[in-house]
Motif scaffolding. Sequence first.
Motif, PDB file in Angstrom:
ATOM      1  N   VAL A 141       0.953  -1.084   0.064  1.00 30.49           N
ATOM      2  CA  VAL A 141       0.097   0.134  -0.057  1.00 30.49           C
ATOM      3  C   VAL A 141       0.892   1.307   0.043  1.00 30.49           C
ATOM      4  CG1 VAL A 141      -1.847   1.045   1.138  1.00 30.49           C
ATOM      5  CG2 VAL A 141      -1.673  -1.251   1.289  1.00 30.49           C
ATOM      6  N   CYS A 142       0.729   2.112  -1.158  1.00 33.21           N
ATOM      7  CA  CYS A 142       1.478   3.165  -1.199  1.00 33.21           C
ATOM      8  C   CYS A 142       0.905   4.546  -1.277  1.00 33.21           C
ATOM      9  CB  CYS A 142       2.246   3.047  -2.398  1.00 33.21           C
ATOM     10  SG  CYS A 142       3.040   1.681  -2.979  1.00 33.21           S
ATOM     11  N   PHE A 143       1.498   5.692  -0.504  1.00 31.39           N
ATOM     12  CA  PHE A 143       1.219   6.826  -0.701  1.00 31.39           C
ATOM     13  C   PHE A 143       1.773   7.733  -1.844  1.00 31.39           C
ATOM     14  CE2 PHE A 143      -0.803   5.872   3.261  1.00 31.39           C
ATOM     15  CZ  PHE A 143      -2.011   6.919   3.429  1.00 31.39           C
ATOM     16  N   VAL A 144       0.978   8.364  -2.604  1.00 26.60           N
ATOM     17  CA  VAL A 144       1.685   8.863  -3.866  1.00 26.60           C
ATOM     18  C   VAL A 144       1.008  10.423  -4.208  1.00 26.60           C
ATOM     19  CG1 VAL A 144       2.409   8.556  -6.199  1.00 26.60           C
ATOM     20  CG2 VAL A 144       1.772   6.543  -4.959  1.00 26.60           C
ATOM     21  N   ARG A 145       1.660  11.423  -4.433  1.00 31.98           N
ATOM     22  CA  ARG A 145       1.134  12.491  -4.887  1.00 31.98           C
ATOM     23  C   ARG A 145       0.552  12.423  -6.279  1.00 31.98           C
ATOM     24  NH1 ARG A 145      -0.103  15.975  -0.840  1.00 31.98           N
ATOM     25  NH2 ARG A 145       1.637  15.934   0.544  1.00 31.98           N
ATOM     26  N   GLU A 146      -0.390  13.163  -6.476  1.00 33.86           N
ATOM     27  CA  GLU A 146      -1.142  13.219  -7.976  1.00 33.86           C
ATOM     28  C   GLU A 146      -0.387  13.520  -9.303  1.00 33.86           C
ATOM     29  OE1 GLU A 146      -4.665  15.522  -8.051  1.00 33.86           O
ATOM     30  OE2 GLU A 146      -5.907  14.144  -6.907  1.00 33.86           O
ATOM     31  N   GLU A 147       0.755  14.037  -8.917  1.00 35.94           N
ATOM     32  CA  GLU A 147       1.461  14.510  -9.939  1.00 35.94           C
ATOM     33  C   GLU A 147       2.439  13.216 -10.215  1.00 35.94           C
ATOM     34  OE1 GLU A 147       2.917  17.111  -6.423  1.00 35.94           O
ATOM     35  OE2 GLU A 147       1.022  16.508  -7.306  1.00 35.94           O
ATOM     36  N   SER A 148       2.846  12.868  -9.074  1.00 39.06           N
ATOM     37  CA  SER A 148       3.684  11.679  -9.110  1.00 39.06           C
ATOM     38  C   SER A 148       3.186  10.496  -9.763  1.00 39.06           C
ATOM     39  CB  SER A 148       4.427  11.359  -7.854  1.00 39.06           C
ATOM     40  OG  SER A 148       5.287  12.546  -7.492  1.00 39.06           O
ATOM     41  N   PHE A 149       1.842  10.389  -9.457  1.00 36.96           N
ATOM     42  CA  PHE A 149       1.030   9.269  -9.671  1.00 36.96           C
ATOM     43  C   PHE A 149       0.881   9.177 -11.473  1.00 36.96           C
ATOM     44  CE2 PHE A 149      -2.846   6.346 -10.275  1.00 36.96           C
ATOM     45  CZ  PHE A 149      -2.092   5.218  -9.638  1.00 36.96           C
ATOM     46  N   GLU A 150       1.006  10.514 -12.025  1.00 36.68           N
ATOM     47  CA  GLU A 150       0.958  10.510 -13.353  1.00 36.68           C
ATOM     48  C   GLU A 150       1.940   9.547 -14.220  1.00 36.68           C
ATOM     49  OE1 GLU A 150       1.421  14.559 -14.342  1.00 36.68           O
ATOM     50  OE2 GLU A 150      -0.636  15.140 -13.366  1.00 36.68           O
ATOM     51  N   ARG A 151       2.703   9.445 -13.346  1.00 43.30           N
ATOM     52  CA  ARG A 151       3.833   8.332 -14.205  1.00 43.30           C
ATOM     53  C   ARG A 151       3.494   6.749 -13.608  1.00 43.30           C
ATOM     54  NH1 ARG A 151       9.376  10.897 -11.941  1.00 43.30           N
ATOM     55  NH2 ARG A 151       8.051  10.965 -10.257  1.00 43.30           N
ATOM     56  N   LYS A 152       2.353   6.374 -13.503  1.00 43.26           N
ATOM     57  CA  LYS A 152       2.057   5.071 -13.231  1.00 43.26           C
ATOM     58  C   LYS A 152       2.645   3.856 -13.824  1.00 43.26           C
ATOM     59  CE  LYS A 152      -2.132   2.317 -12.423  1.00 43.26           C
ATOM     60  NZ  LYS A 152      -1.867   1.037 -13.360  1.00 43.26           N
TER      61      LYS A 152
END
Length: 395
Positions: A334-345
Amino acid sequence: MSQVPRKPQEEEEEEEDELVGLADYGDRAESFSDGDPETGADEAFLDFSDPFSTEVKPRILLMGLRRSGKSSIQKVVFHKMSPNETLFLESTNKICREDVSNSSFVNFQIWDFPGQIDFFDPTFDYEMIFRGTGALIFVIDSQDDYMEALARLHLTVTRAYKVNPDINFEIFIHKVDGLSDDHKIETQRDIHQRTNDDLADAGLEKIHLSFYLTSIYDHSIFEAFSKVVQKLIPQLPTLENLLNIFISNSGIEKAFLFDVVSKIYIATDSTPVDMQTYELCCDMIDVVIDISCIYGLKEDGAGTPYDKESTAIIKLNNTTVLYLKEVTKFLALVCFVREESFERKGLIDYNFHCFRKAIHEVFEVRMKVVRSRKHQSQMQKNKRATPNGTPRAPL
């Protein structure tokens, strides 16, 4: 000194690939009720001396005075019992053992000792009990007068340390849900001060005690058990290092490796753990499992609610994304990711694939060790046979 009555325990099969049904998980506890009515010892199963058992499955002792909440803790953490239902639990009057074998990492035994049993009585060989123990959890009721509990704690710790200096001593200051924040801190400070002063007076300052404020009505009991279990996992440094590499190369803020059955996190990265973050992860696991149980199974109920296809994405209102991925049949990342970082899914998924492969390799090494120790244990048992090949008769 007499030993706890026992017979050789039947060998348990190590089926690492078998997934325990999440709904039926609570059926695995063993309760010993056919033995000595005074001590609660069971003549057939109560074996503290099996070397293979204690090496592969570290033993956790759960101790404390009567009504301190030991059984409630066990039911809530490992049997998914609602905290309100624990109000109807009867007081434990016999020693109970539970084998927790979710995976190669979450693999231990819990021995629940009734508060009324004096295991320093000559009828018990307390040295044998402590010799194979990995952790001793002593539960103190914070809402009661704990002077008697502190006296029992001091006696237990001092004797256990003399037998096995490697035991991890864990103190659960329990039932703190009924205390104010200031009272919680004051109670913990008072118990900490008194216990360490008693140890110093006995010349045992080097004994280290870990203290936790716990309650079954929030996630504090799960976090405390996570810390206890992590100390019994020899692969913990490897797992933490893998998580550090994973988050640093993926733009992830925080990552947990969870056991999905008990919601114990067996490892996390080196950044500090925030209680609110941990609670969100636990809630996410509950949501994924509950929805899968309702909509993910076949019409005949076949299948499992958690498998290699299990994944979930939850976007929070603070520009943070919660991302869950299946690692093994028993573990979830389970990870916590910022939305801008999650764009590089795509990058995150590729790094996760590498992380998952590394975890499986650690699994394989662990299972080789288990099989090797199991073989050695069997060889030792065979050596106890008489020259003509017949097993020795029990004494």
